[in-house]
Design a protein around this motif. Structure first.
Motif, mmCIF file in Angstrom:
data_model
loop_
_atom_site.group_PDB
_atom_site.id
_atom_site.type_symbol
_atom_site.label_atom_id
_atom_site.label_comp_id
_atom_site.label_asym_id
_atom_site.label_seq_id
_atom_site.Cartn_x
_atom_site.Cartn_y
_atom_site.Cartn_z
ATOM 1 N N ILE A 39 53.717 52.770 87.651
ATOM 2 C CA ILE A 39 52.240 53.242 87.569
ATOM 3 C C ILE A 39 52.310 54.722 87.464
ATOM 4 O O ILE A 39 52.816 55.516 87.954
ATOM 5 N N TYR A 40 51.780 55.317 86.263
ATOM 6 C CA TYR A 40 51.573 56.770 85.941
ATOM 7 C C TYR A 40 50.584 57.458 86.712
ATOM 8 O O TYR A 40 49.381 56.818 86.704
ATOM 9 N N LEU A 41 50.927 58.161 87.637
ATOM 10 C CA LEU A 41 49.898 58.935 88.627
ATOM 11 C C LEU A 41 49.116 60.032 88.064
ATOM 12 O O LEU A 41 49.704 61.025 88.018
ATOM 13 N N ASP A 42 48.248 59.940 87.585
ATOM 14 C CA ASP A 42 47.240 61.171 86.852
ATOM 15 C C ASP A 42 46.287 61.255 87.796
ATOM 16 O O ASP A 42 45.896 60.806 88.905
ATOM 17 N N LYS A 43 45.332 62.083 87.283
ATOM 18 C CA LYS A 43 44.222 62.747 88.011
ATOM 19 C C LYS A 43 43.444 61.549 88.463
ATOM 20 O O LYS A 43 42.941 61.420 89.661
ATOM 21 N N SER A 44 43.197 60.522 87.562
ATOM 22 C CA SER A 44 42.238 59.426 87.671
ATOM 23 C C SER A 44 42.689 58.563 88.852
ATOM 24 O O SER A 44 42.164 58.076 89.946
ATOM 25 N N ALA A 45 44.248 58.468 88.799
ATOM 26 C CA ALA A 45 44.837 57.542 89.940
ATOM 27 C C ALA A 45 44.934 58.306 91.230
ATOM 28 O O ALA A 45 44.563 57.535 92.384
ATOM 29 N N ILE A 46 44.814 59.771 91.235
ATOM 30 C CA ILE A 46 44.709 60.399 92.666
ATOM 31 C C ILE A 46 43.200 60.125 93.146
ATOM 32 O O ILE A 46 43.221 59.899 94.281
ATOM 33 N N ALA A 47 42.241 60.272 91.984
ATOM 34 C CA ALA A 47 40.956 60.127 92.382
ATOM 35 C C ALA A 47 40.699 58.986 93.017
ATOM 36 O O ALA A 47 39.687 58.407 94.132
ATOM 37 N N ASP A 48 41.497 57.570 92.449
ATOM 38 C CA ASP A 48 41.055 56.255 92.861
ATOM 39 C C ASP A 48 41.546 56.069 94.286
ATOM 40 O O ASP A 48 40.997 55.378 95.027
ATOM 41 N N PHE A 49 42.676 56.789 94.658
ATOM 42 C CA PHE A 49 43.300 56.837 95.924
ATOM 43 C C PHE A 49 42.574 57.335 96.902
ATOM 44 O O PHE A 49 42.173 56.666 98.115
ATOM 45 N N MET A 50 41.868 58.458 96.631
ATOM 46 C CA MET A 50 41.035 59.286 97.585
ATOM 47 C C MET A 50 39.570 58.275 97.671
ATOM 48 O O MET A 50 39.326 58.039 98.867
ATOM 49 N N GLY A 51 39.236 57.840 96.685
ATOM 50 C CA GLY A 51 38.152 56.836 96.868
ATOM 51 C C GLY A 51 38.377 55.616 97.650
ATOM 52 O O GLY A 51 37.512 55.136 98.358
ATOM 53 N N ILE A 52 39.591 55.189 97.421
ATOM 54 C CA ILE A 52 40.071 53.839 98.324
ATOM 55 C C ILE A 52 40.023 54.320 99.727
ATOM 56 O O ILE A 52 39.476 53.552 100.745
ATOM 57 N N VAL A 53 40.580 55.377 100.136
ATOM 58 C CA VAL A 53 40.583 55.974 101.378
ATOM 59 C C VAL A 53 39.157 56.176 101.954
ATOM 60 O O VAL A 53 38.682 55.818 103.032
ATOM 61 N N ARG A 54 38.250 56.660 101.147
ATOM 62 C CA ARG A 54 36.846 57.220 101.672
ATOM 63 C C ARG A 54 36.155 55.939 101.936
ATOM 64 O O ARG A 54 35.398 55.589 102.864
ATOM 65 N N ASP A 55 36.033 55.070 101.013
ATOM 66 C CA ASP A 55 35.353 53.659 101.136
ATOM 67 C C ASP A 55 35.927 52.855 102.258
ATOM 68 O O ASP A 55 35.203 52.086 102.838
ATOM 69 N N SER A 56 37.094 52.865 102.686
ATOM 70 C CA SER A 56 37.811 51.935 103.596
ATOM 71 C C SER A 56 37.488 52.558 104.840
ATOM 72 O O SER A 56 36.943 51.837 105.864
ATOM 73 N N ILE A 57 37.449 53.792 104.957
ATOM 74 C CA ILE A 57 37.438 54.361 106.383
ATOM 75 C C ILE A 57 35.916 54.569 106.660
ATOM 76 O O ILE A 57 35.139 54.259 107.927
ATOM 77 N N PHE A 58 34.849 54.868 105.680
ATOM 78 C CA PHE A 58 33.705 55.330 105.960
ATOM 79 C C PHE A 58 32.531 54.132 105.791
ATOM 80 O O PHE A 58 31.484 54.118 106.231
ATOM 81 N N GLN A 59 32.940 53.167 104.985
ATOM 82 C CA GLN A 59 32.078 51.977 104.603
ATOM 83 C C GLN A 59 32.481 50.819 105.236
ATOM 84 O O GLN A 59 31.664 49.764 105.775
ATOM 85 N N HIS A 60 33.910 50.321 105.237
ATOM 86 C CA HIS A 60 34.262 49.078 105.751
ATOM 87 C C HIS A 60 35.061 48.846 106.955
ATOM 88 O O HIS A 60 35.314 47.801 107.433
ATOM 89 N N ASN A 61 35.523 49.963 107.262
ATOM 90 C CA ASN A 61 36.511 50.077 108.437
ATOM 91 C C ASN A 61 36.468 50.746 109.569
ATOM 92 O O ASN A 61 36.933 51.854 109.577
#
Length: 365
Positions: A39-61
């Motif tokens: 997987i090529y880690l570009d800006k969008s991939a990093i943004a996706d990862f940060m979004g995963i962390v944000r949603d996981s911690i603050f909305q679901h867990n």
């Protein structure tokens, strides 16, 4: 004198994540990094990862937030350090998170993933002195040292949390607490060692406000961190699955069995076909560890005739821990068999366990 209160961790880290995502989405600079999966880690991939962390911690867990806030005991610098550790830890499998996110459209960081990353950092195996998370079962070499001294101290102090004293709410005189341990266990050196460790990790606090030892202190009380460790974290599979690696054992047979299980897990791959086998071995080694602790506790209860004592430091701990662990195992193995890593925490989780049983997915070890 005046005191400026620390900001709430949720608001503080949420603002930082949102700011990072905003920056990633506004710049045209390329970031060149290829993950092991290709997987090529570009800006969008990093943004996706940060979004995963944000949603996981603050909305679901909410368990992750509770873990951070409880362990850090109001120290937001420590909380930020822990969060940064998760983002950069070798135990945080970003590759897997992005792969599942792109395949399923969602991914939720599990409690066990977060705890493991924090406890290990960049190490392969758990070592208390290199980890921000304390091992409550550590045992010294002092006279009548016990795996349960820390738990007994926390339990005794927890019974007094609501009591008002001249020193403040929940404070207990150290000499009285020490006398109780000496009378029952004849282990003054072990008691002092455990108290100093608990103070250093801020599971208890003394009236001198020292964070190094109990020297010159007269009173002590349990903190929210101490309560969280003893009532929640100590029964969590991700915690138990790591702390045994740095716990002295009195049984050579148990040591050899755990060592063999460690090698067996290391020799199994992360492939889907071996996921269940890998988890079965990990659960087995925790069961071996808990069985050892049960026998040690049983021996101490007989030696010191604890069954006949009406004291919080004479109560058993391991049966309840085993009961909670078994509930977690049942739920987790179900989610693992159903491949439900793309789903958030389910309502069927026993809220009394206060633990996330999200699937232990293909790269969880």
């Amino acid at each position: 004198k005046f005191h400026i209160a620390s900001p709430q961790f949720r608001a503080m880290i949420s603002s930082r994540i949102n700011y990072a995502i905003k920056i990633l989405q506004s710049t045209d600079e390329e970031i060149d990094l290829i993950l092991p999966s290709g997987i090529y880690l570009d800006k969008s991939a990093i943004a996706d990862f940060m979004g995963i962390v944000r949603d996981s911690i603050f909305q679901h867990n909410h368990f992750i937030i509770t873990f951070i806030e409880s362990i850090c005991f109001g120290n937001m610098r420590f909380a930020l350090q822990m969060f940064a550790t998760f983002l950069t830890s070798g135990a945080s499998d970003v590759d897997k998170m992005l792969r599942i996110y792109r395949r399923e459209g969602s991914y939720y960081v599990a409690f066990h993933e977060f705890v493991k990353s924090i406890m290990l950092g960049d190490r392969r195996y758990y070592k208390e002195e290199r980890s921000p998370v304390m091992n409550l079962f550590d045992c010294g070499t002092d006279r009548n040292s016990s795996h349960f001294t820390c738990l007994r101290i926390i339990e005794a102090l927890s019974r007094k949390r609501g009591v008002n004293t001249p020193e403040g709410q929940g404070y207990v005189e150290i000499t009285l607490l020490a006398a109780s341990f000496e009378d029952i266990f004849d282990n003054r050196a072990d008691f002092i060692r455990a108290m100093d460790r608990l103070v250093t990790r801020q599971l208890i606090e003394v009236n001198t406000r020292s964070t190094e030892n109990i020297s010159n202190a007269t009173h002590v009380r349990v903190t929210s961190a101490g309560w969280y460790y003893s009532s929640r974290l100590v029964s969590a599979f991700p915690y138990l699955d790591l702390v045994w690696q740095d716990t002295p054992l009195n049984d050579e047979r148990v040591e050899q069995e755990l060592h063999n299980a460690l090698v067996q897990v290391d020799n199994l791959t992360d492939r889907e076909a071996q996921k269940m086998e890998r988890m079965e071995v990990r659960y087995h080694r925790v069961e071996v560890f808990l069985d050892y602790l049960k026998n040690e506790e049983k021996r101490e209860r007989a030696t010191f005739e604890l069954a006949g004592l009406n004291s919080p430091i004479a109560m058993p701990f391991i049966p309840k821990i085993i009961q909670t662990f078994k509930r977690q195992k049942t739920q987790t193995m179900y989610r693992l068999r159903e491949n439900r890593e793309r789903f958030a925490e389910e309502a069927t989780v026993d809220q009394n366990d206060y633990l996330d049983v999200d699937t232990l997915s293909d790269a969880s070890e």
